[in-house]
Write a protein that holds these residues in place. Structure first.
Motif, PDB file in Angstrom:
ATOM      1  N   ALA A  48       8.362  11.135   0.888  1.00  0.00           N
ATOM      2  CA  ALA A  48       6.954  10.941   1.107  1.00  0.00           C
ATOM      3  C   ALA A  48       6.538  12.322   1.818  1.00  0.00           C
ATOM      4  N   PHE A  74       0.741   3.988  -2.711  1.00  0.00           N
ATOM      5  CA  PHE A  74       0.086   5.505  -2.363  1.00  0.00           C
ATOM      6  C   PHE A  74       1.355   6.444  -2.793  1.00  0.00           C
ATOM      7  N   PHE A  75       2.711   5.899  -2.491  1.00  0.00           N
ATOM      8  CA  PHE A  75       3.766   6.700  -2.827  1.00  0.00           C
ATOM      9  C   PHE A  75       3.877   7.340  -4.094  1.00  0.00           C
ATOM     10  N   GLU A  86      -2.367   7.422   5.530  1.00  0.00           N
ATOM     11  CA  GLU A  86      -1.661   5.838   5.780  1.00  0.00           C
ATOM     12  C   GLU A  86      -0.354   6.214   5.380  1.00  0.00           C
ATOM     13  N   LEU A  87      -0.202   7.099   4.060  1.00  0.00           N
ATOM     14  CA  LEU A  87       1.404   7.197   3.628  1.00  0.00           C
ATOM     15  C   LEU A  87       2.045   8.225   4.795  1.00  0.00           C
ATOM     16  N   SER A 147      10.907   7.758   2.508  1.00  0.00           N
ATOM     17  CA  SER A 147      10.060   8.379   3.795  1.00  0.00           C
ATOM     18  C   SER A 147      10.371  10.101   3.782  1.00  0.00           C
ATOM     19  N   ARG A 170       0.664  -1.221  -0.092  1.00  0.00           N
ATOM     20  CA  ARG A 170      -0.029   0.013   0.043  1.00  0.00           C
ATOM     21  C   ARG A 170       1.081   1.220   0.077  1.00  0.00           C
ATOM     22  N   PHE A 171       2.010   1.083   0.786  1.00  0.00           N
ATOM     23  CA  PHE A 171       2.804   2.417   0.757  1.00  0.00           C
ATOM     24  C   PHE A 171       3.466   2.545  -0.714  1.00  0.00           C
ATOM     25  N   TRP A 212      -3.797   9.527   2.211  1.00  0.00           N
ATOM     26  CA  TRP A 212      -2.665  10.144   2.641  1.00  0.00           C
ATOM     27  C   TRP A 212      -2.132  10.000   4.244  1.00  0.00           C
ATOM     28  N   TRP A 263       3.062   5.309   7.705  1.00  0.00           N
ATOM     29  CA  TRP A 263       3.866   4.575   7.180  1.00  0.00           C
ATOM     30  C   TRP A 263       5.556   5.279   7.221  1.00  0.00           C
ATOM     31  N   ALA A 274       0.984   9.863  -4.819  1.00  0.00           N
ATOM     32  CA  ALA A 274       1.345  11.067  -4.329  1.00  0.00           C
ATOM     33  C   ALA A 274       2.072  11.731  -5.323  1.00  0.00           C
TER      34      ALA A 274
END
Lengths: 763, 248
Positions: free
Chosen positions: A720, A576-577, A703-704, A717, A572-573, A701, A707, A580
């Motif tokens: 992100a 979502f990354f 969750e991003l 990170s 998921r990360f 966002w 994480w 983004a």
């Protein structure tokens, strides 16, 4: 190695700080149905005699030319171009000509007085806040030429030339200023100056609306064999009396003007202004003998040879016809086609009556253009439409309406054959090809068939010819792309609507169709990716990530990271990354913006993505949204919209028809659509409706952020956090996400390029 | 400005847009844009002001086109605003020379004053690369206008929300237009609907809306310019007025 990686990262983000959208009016959208006659080559073929599908929203000039071709009356290149040329109002005055040039040229006189203005107004205030055009560029050009000649002969320091200029300045001051005054006569003026002064005084009277006096003065000049302006006297006298007749119409003024115009018309060829006598005569007739003028214009416009001077006549013709008790047929046809939606039924009835009485195919075209599918009128007119022979100029237009009226009910195989036969004609204009391709798309047999017919050939909007050469415009227009052969293409609005009504699996298969251009495959794949994420379909996410590696190589690393990630939070990360970095991502092709250029250049605004626990109410984007384009969001009506011809072919309905193979998929597609709840609370809601409440579910966002906070050693990170600062600014995401990301980025990675590039947050 | 101060300023600006607990704002004042087409606004009476478009100016590489209003405007009361529309033809870039600047500014000044209104409005949408042109014209017009005449400008909503260059515009009023928006405009409309505001405080005295793109909610108590894509009718006016009066 690390230094190199850092340098690359800096380069990648160097322009992210700039606004995502440049200032400026939303770029004009491309058009697929060009009611302005199409390309110059298409217009040339039109003038040569090929009648394209009649567009009822075409300008008057083109509609009239349609009428001519429907009646086998030729047009001709010269007459066609003259009729459809931009009017005088749209011609620029070059800075070296007209009043602008005059302001420069008058400085050639040594010691010319400085004017208190840079701009010389050329019109007088009129009633009701209007401005009345008073002085025209040719007057200034004439003055410039005269001044140069006088300087050449008498010198720039000559007192007489200075006196000439002083008078001319006063003459032009009168263009806008009712209080302008001529300077006094100079003593012992030379004869040339006296003759020029007489002309200037006449012009001064004309610009002050003292028309009778001006006519008298110009008449005297016309009789003065010693005046260099004698050749213009006849015309300017007529012009002054004409102006008086229009300003103060009465038996005397109209008779004087008639007489003066007749004298001008009877003057020998080559007489100054003689060519304008006919227009002045028509303008006088318009007021004195409107019924006779209407008859004369109808006769002239219906002649086999079209005059190159028909433009003014056409304007008068339609204007007179609007209020005439009995409209001539051509004007009746044109004005009927222009009916407002509220008068559609009456226009249909009138067209049918005229068709029935005349059996003129032009009236069949009109009647068909108002008919709705399934209506009694459609049923009655279809048999007539079938009887129109292929060689008739109306044939192609009749075919369009015939197919439009039967699209939802007739045998799909038969419709496909008929459409394929029409589309095989190489003589079709691009807009005709788009029109019939749109219908062909709506009867596509399968996904491959749908892909082959979903592409359209865009036109530059008339307000922006040459648009395809403007890289800035192309980028922000966003929906077009260039093919391998250099031609431009895009999805048609109907094709976009149909693609959005496919379930995910079929949409993915469509995105893989090799017959589609790469840019359009990217559009489908990315929007399908957004769908797969919201549907929590990991296998589809992986399949699309694999597909997107070559389609969107700017994010190659992100797609591969998704493929490599373990299912669950890591995947998921990674997903979502990537999201983004895609501000224009959407689940439907409405409001979607194609990523173009570098990652930092990707256009659009982020969505506050939410993956719902339960589906919401299924709601496809409204049909009208596809016709309106991404850049304009008028209050788009609910209900069916004409995505075939975007209402340019007539008021007859043309609701979206889903291809037969798509119809059984609607239950599945609708169920999936219920999960796509987060796109700015469904931007395709009615503009007057209140925004939808934020949906509940997994907030992407958040969750991003969580994480990245939990994985401080992961090199993604800090990046992100960087993107989340932007998302906080450029989306409606609540919870101060930008501020929180900013705090984490600067607390944990203060020396990183990402912190360096994000010195502020916006909350 | 140091970053922390800037953030504070942004926060204060945002707070300034909040209206929680504040007394109800005064009613919005309506101004009808009378675009260049025949308009009969006598039905408006004193329920709204009128902004009359008095001229159209187009700058192009080939020259300059300037024309005054050709279509009549009938009003019960004299217009309160004179609007001059300026545009740069798309396509080839225009050489913005001192001479062209002087001509354009002088033309705006002339047509801005022919109707003798207490306020002049410049409607000039520009691209990023053309901002200097707009600011030049506004500066020249400001300097040329007699004292006591207000200067207003229309603005794309994004200029008021995501950009700061308008801070240097020498005008008394900025009218962000909430129609014909660029992608992302829905975001702004949603924010306004929830009680938010434009980020730039200079854009908080007026706004513009269109009858074919109704706004569900926007800050009340401002000067609201109304655009109708067709000639105004009383029904259009009533509808728009009702919408605006419902803003909270």
């Amino acid at each position: 190695m690390r230094r190199a990686a850092k340098a690359a990262a800096v380069a990648a983000i160097s322009t992210v700080g700039a606004p995502l959208l440049a200032s400026g009016e939303p770029p004009p959208a491309v058009t697929f149905i060009d009611s302005q006659g199409g390309t110059p080559a298409e217009l040339a073929r039109f003038y040569a005699g090929r009648l394209p599908v009649v567009l009822t929203r075409a300008p008057d000039e083109l509609l009239y030319l349609d009428w001519r071709l429907l009646h086998r009356l030729p047009i001709g290149q010269k007459a066609g171009k003259a009729l459809f040329a931009p009017c005088c109002e749209t011609v620029d005055t070059p800075l070296t000509g007209g009043s602008y040039g005059w302001l420069d040229d008058r400085k050639r006189v040594e010691g010319a007085p400085e004017l208190s203005y840079y701009y010389l107004p050329v019109d007088r205030p009129g009633p009701d806040y209007t401005s009345i055009p008073n002085c025209f560029p040719d007057a200034f050009d004439s003055a410039s030429a005269t001044l140069k000649a006088r300087i050449a002969r008498y010198g720039a320091k000559s007192a007489a030339v200075k006196a000439w200029l002083a008078t001319q300045d006063a003459v032009f001051d009168a263009c806008a200023n009712p209080a302008a005054a001529l300077p006094p006569l100079t003593a012992h003026e030379p004869q040339w100056l006296a003759k020029d002064r007489a002309y200037q005084e006449a012009a001064f009277a004309l610009y002050n609306f003292r028309n009778a006096e001006a006519a008298e003065r110009f008449g005297a000049i016309a009789r003065d064999s010693a005046s260099p302006w004698r050749g213009r006297g006849l015309y300017l006298r007529a012009r002054a009396l004409f102006r008086e007749a229009l300003a103060r119409p009465g038996a005397r003024t109209l008779a004087d003007a008639d007489s003066a115009v007749a004298t001008l018309a009877a003057a020998p060829p080559g007489t100054y202004g003689r060519d304008e006598a006919a227009d002045m005569k028509s303008a006088l007739d318009y007021r004195e003998h409107p019924a006779a003028l209407l008859q004369r214009l109808d006769r002239e416009l219906g002649e086999r040879t079209l005059s190159e001077y028909a433009a003014t006549g056409l304007v008068d013709y339609l204007s007179l016809a609007r209020s005439a008790e009995h409209r001539p047929d051509a004007a009746d046809w044109m004005l009927t086609l222009r009916a407002e939606p509220a008068k559609k039924d009456a226009a249909l009835a009138h067209s049918r009556a005229r068709w029935s009485a005349s059996r003129d195919p032009a009236w069949l075209v009109a009647a068909l253009s108002f008919a709705d599918p399934g209506s009694e009128a459609a049923g009655a007119l279809l048999a007539d439409a079938d009887a129109v022979p292929r060689g008739d100029p109306a044939w192609l237009t009749v075919q369009y309406h015939r197919l439009r009226l039967t699209l939802g009910g007739a045998d799909a195989d038969q419709l496909r054959r008929r459409l394929d036969s029409i589309l095989a004609d190489p003589a079709l204009t691009a807009y005709e090809w788009n029109l019939f391709s749109a219908m062909r798309t709506e009867v596509a047999a399968d996904l491959g068939d749908l892909a082959r017919h979903s592409i359209r050939r865009p036109y530059c909007p008339r307000s922006y010819q040459g648009c395809f050469d403007d890289a800035h415009w192309v980028r922000y227009e966003g929906s077009i792309a260039r093919g391998a052969g250099g031609a431009w293409f895009a999805f048609g609005p109907d094709a976009r609507a149909i693609a959005d009504r496919l379930p995910l699996d079929e949409r993915i298969r469509l995105s893989r169709d090799a017959s589609l251009p790469t840019a359009l495959r990217l559009d489908l794949a990315l929007t399908s990716f957004a769908r797969a994420v919201q549907l929590r379909r990991d296998a589809a996410i992986d399949a699309l990530a694999r597909e997107l590696v070559p389609l969107l190589p700017q994010l190659r690393g992100d797609w591969r990271a998704i493929l490599a990630a373990r299912p669950g939070p890591d995947k998921r990360f990674a997903t979502f990354f990537a999201m983004a970095k895609l501000p224009g991502l959407r689940s439907n092709l409405v409001q979607y913006q194609r990523p173009q250029g570098g990652v930092s250049d990707f256009p659009g605004y982020w969505v506050d993505w939410t993956i719902p626990a339960r589906p919401g109410e299924p709601a496809f984007p409204r049909e009208g949204q596809y016709g309106a384009g991404n850049y304009y969001w008028y209050a788009v009506a609910e209900g069916p919209a004409d995505l075939l011809c975007v209402e340019k072919c007539g008021l007859g309905a043309a609701p979206l028809r889903l291809p037969p193979f798509v119809q059984p998929l609607q239950a599945r597609a609708g169920a999936e659509q219920g999960f796509f709840v987060s796109e700015e609370a469904k931007t395709y809601r009615l503009a007057s409706q209140p925004p939808a409440p934020p949906p509940s579910g997994l907030r992407v966002w958040e969750e991003l952020l969580g994480w990245a906070r939990a994985h401080p050693r992961d090199p993604r990170s800090p990046q992100a956090f960087y993107w989340l600062i932007h998302i906080g600014r450029w989306s409606d995401t609540p919870g101060h996400i930008g501020r929180r990301a900013f705090a984490l980025l600067h607390a944990r990675y203060p020396r990183s390029v990402w912190a360096e590039r994000a010195p502020y947050y916006y909350d | 400005m140091r970053p922390r101060l800037l953030i504070l300023a942004v926060l204060l600006a945002a707070l300034a847009g909040c209206r929680g607990g504040a007394p109800a704002p005064p009613p919005s004042r309506l101004i009808l844009w009378a675009w260049e087409r025949p308009e009969d606004l006598r039905f408006v009476g004193d329920r709204a002001e009128v902004a009359v478009q008095t001229a159209f100016i187009e700058i192009s590489p080939g020259g300059l086109k300037v024309r005054g209003r050709r279509f009549p405007l009938k009003v019960a009361r004299p217009p309160a605003v004179s609007l001059v529309h300026v545009e740069i033809a798309p396509g080839r870039p225009v050489a913005w020379t001192p001479r062209l600047r002087a001509l354009v500014s002088a033309a705006v000044l002339h047509y801005g004053q022919v109707a003798r209104t207490p306020r002049v409005q410049v409607d000039f949408e520009v691209r990023e690369s053309q901002r200097a042109v707009l600011l030049d014209v506004l500066g020249d017009v400001r300097r040329g206008l007699p004292k006591g005449i207000s200067l207003s400008m229309t603005a794309l909503a994004s200029w008021c929300d995501t950009e700061r260059w308008l801070d240097s515009a020498p005008v008394d009023e900025i009218v962000p237009m909430l129609f014909r928006l660029q992608p992302g405009g829905e975001r702004l409309r949603n924010r306004l609907a929830k009680g938010g505001d434009f980020r730039n405080p200079r854009c908080r005295t007026a706004l513009g809306i269109a009858t074919d793109s109704p706004v569900q909610n926007a800050p009340a108590g401002r000067r609201v310019y109304l655009f109708d894509p067709r000639s105004w009718t009383e029904a259009d006016f009533r509808r728009a007025r009702r919408d605006v009066e419902a803003w909270r």
